[in-house]
Design an enzyme around this catalytic site. Structure first.
Site, PDB file in Angstrom:
ATOM      1  N   GLY A   1      -5.579  33.491  33.677  1.00 17.81           N
ATOM      2  CA  GLY A   1      -6.845  33.950  34.245  1.00 17.81           C
ATOM      3  C   GLY A   1      -7.217  33.329  35.574  1.00 17.81           C
ATOM      4  O   GLY A   1      -8.343  33.502  36.045  1.00 17.81           O
ATOM      5  N   GLN A   2      -6.288  32.605  36.211  1.00 19.86           N
ATOM      6  CA  GLN A   2      -6.634  32.045  37.528  1.00 19.86           C
ATOM      7  C   GLN A   2      -6.705  33.160  38.556  1.00 19.86           C
ATOM      8  O   GLN A   2      -5.776  33.968  38.682  1.00 19.86           O
ATOM      9  CB  GLN A   2      -5.608  30.988  37.969  1.00 19.86           C
ATOM     10  CG  GLN A   2      -6.023  30.295  39.267  1.00 19.86           C
ATOM     11  CD  GLN A   2      -5.118  29.127  39.664  1.00 19.86           C
ATOM     12  OE1 GLN A   2      -4.053  28.933  39.080  1.00 19.86           O
ATOM     13  NE2 GLN A   2      -5.542  28.370  40.649  1.00 19.86           N
TER      14      GLN A   2
ATOM     15  N   ASP B   1     -20.903  28.935  40.032  1.00 24.10           N
ATOM     16  CA  ASP B   1     -20.027  30.100  39.968  1.00 24.10           C
ATOM     17  C   ASP B   1     -20.846  31.363  40.259  1.00 24.10           C
ATOM     18  O   ASP B   1     -21.962  31.529  39.764  1.00 24.10           O
ATOM     19  CB  ASP B   1     -19.364  30.202  38.584  1.00 24.10           C
ATOM     20  CG  ASP B   1     -18.168  31.139  38.591  1.00 24.10           C
ATOM     21  OD1 ASP B   1     -17.032  30.654  38.436  1.00 24.10           O
ATOM     22  OD2 ASP B   1     -18.369  32.364  38.765  1.00 24.10           O
ATOM     23  N   ILE B   2     -20.270  32.251  41.049  1.00 23.90           N
ATOM     24  CA  ILE B   2     -20.986  33.459  41.472  1.00 23.90           C
ATOM     25  C   ILE B   2     -21.139  34.461  40.314  1.00 23.90           C
ATOM     26  O   ILE B   2     -22.047  35.301  40.339  1.00 23.90           O
ATOM     27  CB  ILE B   2     -20.256  34.090  42.685  1.00 23.90           C
ATOM     28  CG1 ILE B   2     -21.193  34.915  43.524  1.00 23.90           C
ATOM     29  CG2 ILE B   2     -19.040  34.894  42.252  1.00 23.90           C
ATOM     30  CD1 ILE B   2     -20.604  35.352  44.861  1.00 23.90           C
TER      31      ILE B   2
ATOM     32  N   HIS C   1      -9.601  24.168  40.507  1.00 27.75           N
ATOM     33  CA  HIS C   1     -11.022  23.919  40.216  1.00 27.75           C
ATOM     34  C   HIS C   1     -11.212  23.702  38.729  1.00 27.75           C
ATOM     35  O   HIS C   1     -10.509  24.307  37.910  1.00 27.75           O
ATOM     36  CB  HIS C   1     -11.897  25.089  40.691  1.00 27.75           C
ATOM     37  CG  HIS C   1     -11.394  26.437  40.280  1.00 27.75           C
ATOM     38  ND1 HIS C   1     -10.363  27.076  40.942  1.00 27.75           N
ATOM     39  CD2 HIS C   1     -11.740  27.259  39.260  1.00 27.75           C
ATOM     40  CE1 HIS C   1     -10.116  28.238  40.360  1.00 27.75           C
ATOM     41  NE2 HIS C   1     -10.939  28.369  39.318  1.00 27.75           N
TER      42      HIS C   1
ATOM     43  N   ASN D   1      -7.911  26.987  34.649  1.00 25.16           N
ATOM     44  CA  ASN D   1      -6.982  28.096  34.477  1.00 25.16           C
ATOM     45  C   ASN D   1      -5.835  27.934  35.471  1.00 25.16           C
ATOM     46  O   ASN D   1      -6.078  27.708  36.661  1.00 25.16           O
ATOM     47  CB  ASN D   1      -7.697  29.433  34.728  1.00 25.16           C
ATOM     48  CG  ASN D   1      -8.782  29.704  33.705  1.00 25.16           C
ATOM     49  OD1 ASN D   1      -8.616  29.431  32.522  1.00 25.16           O
ATOM     50  ND2 ASN D   1      -9.910  30.235  34.157  1.00 25.16           N
TER      51      ASN D   1
ATOM     52  N   HIS E   1     -13.753  24.379  35.817  1.00 28.44           N
ATOM     53  CA  HIS E   1     -14.968  25.081  35.388  1.00 28.44           C
ATOM     54  C   HIS E   1     -15.752  24.147  34.474  1.00 28.44           C
ATOM     55  O   HIS E   1     -15.178  23.566  33.537  1.00 28.44           O
ATOM     56  CB  HIS E   1     -14.620  26.324  34.554  1.00 28.44           C
ATOM     57  CG  HIS E   1     -13.935  27.424  35.290  1.00 28.44           C
ATOM     58  ND1 HIS E   1     -14.611  28.544  35.744  1.00 28.44           N
ATOM     59  CD2 HIS E   1     -12.641  27.608  35.618  1.00 28.44           C
ATOM     60  CE1 HIS E   1     -13.740  29.371  36.317  1.00 28.44           C
ATOM     61  NE2 HIS E   1     -12.542  28.830  36.259  1.00 28.44           N
TER      62      HIS E   1
HETATM   63  P1  AMP Z   1     -10.471  31.289  38.067  1.00 24.85           P
HETATM   64  O1  AMP Z   1     -10.471  32.713  37.566  1.00 24.85           O
HETATM   65  O2  AMP Z   1     -10.234  30.237  37.013  1.00 24.85           O
HETATM   66  O3  AMP Z   1      -9.523  31.153  39.251  1.00 24.85           O
HETATM   67  O4  AMP Z   1     -11.936  30.997  38.564  1.00 24.85           O
HETATM   68  C1  AMP Z   1     -12.426  31.468  39.776  1.00 24.85           C
HETATM   69  C2  AMP Z   1     -13.910  31.502  39.655  1.00 24.85           C
HETATM   70  O5  AMP Z   1     -14.451  31.564  40.946  1.00 24.85           O
HETATM   71  C3  AMP Z   1     -14.457  32.682  38.872  1.00 24.85           C
HETATM   72  O6  AMP Z   1     -15.231  32.218  37.774  1.00 24.85           O
HETATM   73  C4  AMP Z   1     -15.301  33.435  39.913  1.00 24.85           C
HETATM   74  O7  AMP Z   1     -16.473  33.978  39.372  1.00 24.85           O
HETATM   75  C5  AMP Z   1     -15.596  32.337  40.915  1.00 24.85           C
HETATM   76  N1  AMP Z   1     -15.847  32.794  42.272  1.00 24.85           N
HETATM   77  C6  AMP Z   1     -15.146  33.703  42.998  1.00 24.85           C
HETATM   78  N2  AMP Z   1     -15.658  33.829  44.226  1.00 24.85           N
HETATM   79  C7  AMP Z   1     -16.707  32.962  44.297  1.00 24.85           C
HETATM   80  C8  AMP Z   1     -17.654  32.625  45.304  1.00 24.85           C
HETATM   81  N3  AMP Z   1     -17.628  33.204  46.509  1.00 24.85           N
HETATM   82  N4  AMP Z   1     -18.600  31.693  45.017  1.00 24.85           N
HETATM   83  C9  AMP Z   1     -18.629  31.115  43.808  1.00 24.85           C
HETATM   84  N5  AMP Z   1     -17.765  31.374  42.811  1.00 24.85           N
HETATM   85  C10 AMP Z   1     -16.814  32.291  43.049  1.00 24.85           C
END
Ligand code: AMP
Ligand code: ZN
Length: 114
Positions: free
Chosen positions: A93-94, A30-31, A100, A87, A102
């Site tokens: 919080g999605q 995760d970024i 995906h 999520n 987490h």
């Molecule tokens: P969600 O909020 O459950 O949809 O999770 C999306 C997740 O994707 C969040 O934890 C973000 O930090 C992560 N995210 C968004 N853009 C990227 C990216 N380019 N590379 C890796 N993780 C990302």
């Protein structure tokens, strides 16, 4: 073929730290990590939410969790415990509409979540 951010990372059109890949599943770091270990386990197929899962996707959804467990094992998270989260929808919080799991570990997690 979707242009969503995770599809583009899976296709290596955007940078991402890939920590697992097989025919149907990719996992990335995760970024914006929310724990010392924060990985995202993604189906390669573009499925937006749990609500969009079809009966034929059921084995794939199970695999997301077995890959998460494998990654947790590899990172030594089993003894302390770890959390897997999906999520669904903005109220939960999605933010990225490509399903995906987490995988969070390396710290204590409280319940109920925020
Ligand atoms: P969600 O909020 O459950 O949809 O999770 C999306 C997740 O994707 C969040 O934890 C973000 O930090 C992560 N995210 C968004 N853009 C990227 C990216 N380019 N590379 C890796 N993780 C990302
Ligand atoms: Zn996608």
């Amino acid at each position: 073929m979707s242009d969503c951010i995770f599809c583009r990372i899976i296709r290596r059109e955007l940078p991402g730290k890939i920590v697992h890949e097989d025919e149907t599943v990719t996992a990335i770091e995760d970024i914006r990590p929310q724990a010392p270990v924060h990985l995202l386990v993604l189906p390669k197929a573009h499925i937006e939410t749990l609500g969009a899962v079809k009966p034929e996707d059921e084995a794939l959804i199970g695999k997301l969790f077995s890959v998460a467990a494998k990654l947790a094992r590899e990172r030594g998270l089993e003894s302390r415990g770890y959390r897997t989260v999906v999520n669904n929808g903005s109220g939960a919080g999605q933010t990225v509409y490509h399903l995906h799991v987490h995988l969070l570990g390396g710290r204590v997690f409280h319940w109920p979540p925020g």
